[in-house]
Write a protein that holds these residues in place. Structure first.
Motif, PDB file in Angstrom:
ATOM      1  N   ASP A  59       0.915  -1.305  -0.179  1.00 15.47           N
ATOM      2  CA  ASP A  59       0.047   0.014  -0.199  1.00 15.47           C
ATOM      3  C   ASP A  59       0.886   1.294   0.043  1.00 15.47           C
ATOM      4  O   ASP A  59       0.329   2.470   0.168  1.00 15.47           O
ATOM      5  CB  ASP A  59      -0.692   0.028   1.187  1.00 15.47           C
ATOM      6  N   GLY A  60       2.019   1.174  -0.409  1.00 17.07           N
ATOM      7  CA  GLY A  60       2.926   2.352  -0.539  1.00 17.07           C
ATOM      8  C   GLY A  60       4.033   2.467   0.396  1.00 17.07           C
ATOM      9  O   GLY A  60       4.532   1.413   0.933  1.00 17.07           O
ATOM     10  N   VAL A  61       4.776   3.392   0.826  1.00 23.98           N
ATOM     11  CA  VAL A  61       6.175   3.403   1.548  1.00 23.98           C
ATOM     12  C   VAL A  61       5.374   3.662   3.135  1.00 23.98           C
ATOM     13  O   VAL A  61       4.786   4.781   3.301  1.00 23.98           O
ATOM     14  CB  VAL A  61       6.930   4.646   0.987  1.00 23.98           C
ATOM     15  N   HIS A  62       6.142   2.949   4.068  1.00 26.87           N
ATOM     16  CA  HIS A  62       6.008   3.156   5.372  1.00 26.87           C
ATOM     17  C   HIS A  62       7.255   3.946   6.029  1.00 26.87           C
ATOM     18  O   HIS A  62       8.273   3.474   5.415  1.00 26.87           O
ATOM     19  CB  HIS A  62       5.480   1.739   6.166  1.00 26.87           C
ATOM     20  N   VAL A  63       6.846   4.575   7.238  1.00 26.65           N
ATOM     21  CA  VAL A  63       7.840   5.571   7.732  1.00 26.65           C
ATOM     22  C   VAL A  63       8.155   4.710   9.182  1.00 26.65           C
ATOM     23  O   VAL A  63       7.028   4.558   9.764  1.00 26.65           O
ATOM     24  CB  VAL A  63       7.648   6.811   7.818  1.00 26.65           C
ATOM     25  N   PHE A  64       9.506   4.523   9.585  1.00 23.21           N
ATOM     26  CA  PHE A  64       9.585   3.965  10.934  1.00 23.21           C
ATOM     27  C   PHE A  64      10.266   4.815  11.792  1.00 23.21           C
ATOM     28  O   PHE A  64      11.318   5.240  11.153  1.00 23.21           O
ATOM     29  CB  PHE A  64      10.244   2.395  10.820  1.00 23.21           C
ATOM     30  N   LEU A  65      10.216   4.770  12.885  1.00 21.00           N
ATOM     31  CA  LEU A  65      10.815   5.413  13.969  1.00 21.00           C
ATOM     32  C   LEU A  65      11.447   4.329  14.857  1.00 21.00           C
ATOM     33  O   LEU A  65      10.604   3.882  15.677  1.00 21.00           O
ATOM     34  CB  LEU A  65      10.095   6.568  14.868  1.00 21.00           C
ATOM     35  N   GLY A  66      12.602   3.898  14.775  1.00 21.93           N
ATOM     36  CA  GLY A  66      13.096   2.637  15.430  1.00 21.93           C
ATOM     37  C   GLY A  66      12.278   1.502  14.751  1.00 21.93           C
ATOM     38  O   GLY A  66      12.058   1.350  13.753  1.00 21.93           O
ATOM     39  N   GLY A  67      11.725   0.688  15.779  1.00 21.02           N
ATOM     40  CA  GLY A  67      10.779  -0.255  15.053  1.00 21.02           C
ATOM     41  C   GLY A  67       9.360   0.107  15.136  1.00 21.02           C
ATOM     42  O   GLY A  67       8.423  -0.734  14.655  1.00 21.02           O
ATOM     43  N   GLU A  68       8.898   1.285  15.486  1.00 21.60           N
ATOM     44  CA  GLU A  68       7.528   1.647  15.384  1.00 21.60           C
ATOM     45  C   GLU A  68       7.173   2.241  13.885  1.00 21.60           C
ATOM     46  O   GLU A  68       7.787   3.288  13.565  1.00 21.60           O
ATOM     47  CB  GLU A  68       7.311   2.764  16.416  1.00 21.60           C
ATOM     48  N   ASP A  69       6.094   1.886  13.473  1.00 24.61           N
ATOM     49  CA  ASP A  69       5.678   2.411  12.304  1.00 24.61           C
ATOM     50  C   ASP A  69       4.832   3.649  12.414  1.00 24.61           C
ATOM     51  O   ASP A  69       3.627   3.540  13.016  1.00 24.61           O
ATOM     52  CB  ASP A  69       4.795   1.305  11.474  1.00 24.61           C
ATOM     53  N   VAL A  70       5.203   4.706  12.123  1.00 28.16           N
ATOM     54  CA  VAL A  70       4.492   5.984  12.295  1.00 28.16           C
ATOM     55  C   VAL A  70       3.982   6.762  11.358  1.00 28.16           C
ATOM     56  O   VAL A  70       3.637   7.923  11.502  1.00 28.16           O
ATOM     57  CB  VAL A  70       5.694   6.885  13.020  1.00 28.16           C
ATOM     58  N   SER A  71       3.560   6.046  10.151  1.00 26.58           N
ATOM     59  CA  SER A  71       3.402   6.457   8.844  1.00 26.58           C
ATOM     60  C   SER A  71       1.876   7.200   9.035  1.00 26.58           C
ATOM     61  O   SER A  71       2.092   8.331   8.614  1.00 26.58           O
ATOM     62  CB  SER A  71       2.948   5.435   7.936  1.00 26.58           C
ATOM     63  N   SER A  72       1.049   6.686   9.975  1.00 25.17           N
ATOM     64  CA  SER A  72      -0.209   7.488   9.936  1.00 25.17           C
ATOM     65  C   SER A  72       0.008   8.541  11.067  1.00 25.17           C
ATOM     66  O   SER A  72      -0.672   9.643  10.880  1.00 25.17           O
ATOM     67  CB  SER A  72      -1.363   6.713  10.273  1.00 25.17           C
ATOM     68  N   GLN A  73       0.702   8.484  12.077  1.00 29.48           N
ATOM     69  CA  GLN A  73       0.880   9.287  13.115  1.00 29.48           C
ATOM     70  C   GLN A  73       1.406  10.750  12.547  1.00 29.48           C
ATOM     71  O   GLN A  73       1.291  11.869  13.166  1.00 29.48           O
ATOM     72  CB  GLN A  73       1.885   9.130  14.328  1.00 29.48           C
ATOM     73  N   ILE A  74       2.250  10.593  11.639  1.00 26.79           N
ATOM     74  CA  ILE A  74       3.108  11.774  11.176  1.00 26.79           C
ATOM     75  C   ILE A  74       2.312  12.382  10.038  1.00 26.79           C
ATOM     76  O   ILE A  74       2.770  13.477   9.450  1.00 26.79           O
ATOM     77  CB  ILE A  74       4.471  11.599  10.479  1.00 26.79           C
TER      78      ILE A  74
END
Ligand code: DC
Length: 229
Positions: A75-90
């Motif tokens: 579904d596209g590129v996801h963004v991670f902070l450490g091990g956390e997927d923060v794609s929607s939060q950001i």
């Protein structure tokens, strides 16, 4: 010497850089650098660590240590902070505003400069941001600056939110966009301005297809690349 080509696409928030750069990276087979996501993750990391957005030294320290990665999913590129997927939060308005605040610090921009340049590899990179053509990749072969009035951008944002079934208040959105523009355009370091050698496209009365076509024609003219659409 690297033959990698840089397509720098800059412009204010909500102008359609994201959609354009995704399409360009796709047809060119280039990687995509979403530099705004880096500042968004930094704002998120600062808040998560309980640090104050107004404390430049702490924010710059966080920027140096930022454990950020991008990964491709169906579904596209996801963004991670450490091990956390923060794609929607950001992707919230608040995250955009926090990003704009941390991005105004010279020490933060310096800390993130080299990291952004490391995204460049052959055959090329499509770079989306505010200072791609002026600071991060000043020798980019192609520089495009997208623009549109704050009202047009707010209208588009309202339609996007409504399409997702979310509430959208035009007055609030236009005010937020104007505030973010003001901060991004008037900061002392790497302000949002078109590079002197950029093609400026006013997208106010254009569809995404028309913008894409104008960008592709310009890339072909500047680089001689053959692009199959
Ligand atoms: O493109 P975006 O909306 O995701 O960017 C969020 C904020 O990050 C934007 O308001 C300003 C900052 N930014 C920046 O200063 N320089 C960049 N190259 C990209 C984003």
């Amino acid at each position: 010497m690297s033959q990698a080509i840089v397509i720098a696409v800059d412009g204010p928030s909500g102008v359609g850089k994201g959609e354009l750069t995704r399409r360009l990276a796709n047809v060119l087979g280039f990687d995509l650098l979403d530099s705004g996501a880096i500042y968004r993750v930094l704002g998120y990391a600062v808040r998560k660590a309980g640090l104050a957005l107004f404390d430049e030294d702490s924010v710059a320290q966080e920027a140096k240590l930022l454990n950020l990665s991008f990964e491709c999913f169906d579904d596209g590129v996801h963004v991670f902070l450490g091990g956390e997927d923060v794609s929607s939060q950001i992707r919230t308005e608040e995250a955009g505003n926090n990003a704009s605040k941390v991005a105004a610090y010279p020490s933060v921009r310096q800390a993130l400069l080299e990291r952004q340049r490391q995204f460049l590899k052959e055959p090329g990179l499509v770079a989306d941001g505010r200072d791609m053509g002026t600071v991060v990749f000043p020798r980019a072969q192609v520089k495009i600056f997208l623009d549109a009035s704050a009202e047009v951008r707010a209208q588009r944002r309202c339609l996007q939110l409504q399409a997702k079934g979310q509430k959208a208040c035009f007055e609030d959105i236009v005010k937020e966009i104007a505030e973010r523009d003001e901060r991004d355009r008037n900061r002392p370091v790497a302000p949002l301005v078109p590079a002197s050698d950029a093609l400026v496209i006013d997208t106010s009365a254009m569809s995404i297809e028309e913008v894409f076509k104008a960008a592709v024609d310009y890339i072909v003219e500047k680089t001689g690349l053959k692009i199959d659409l």
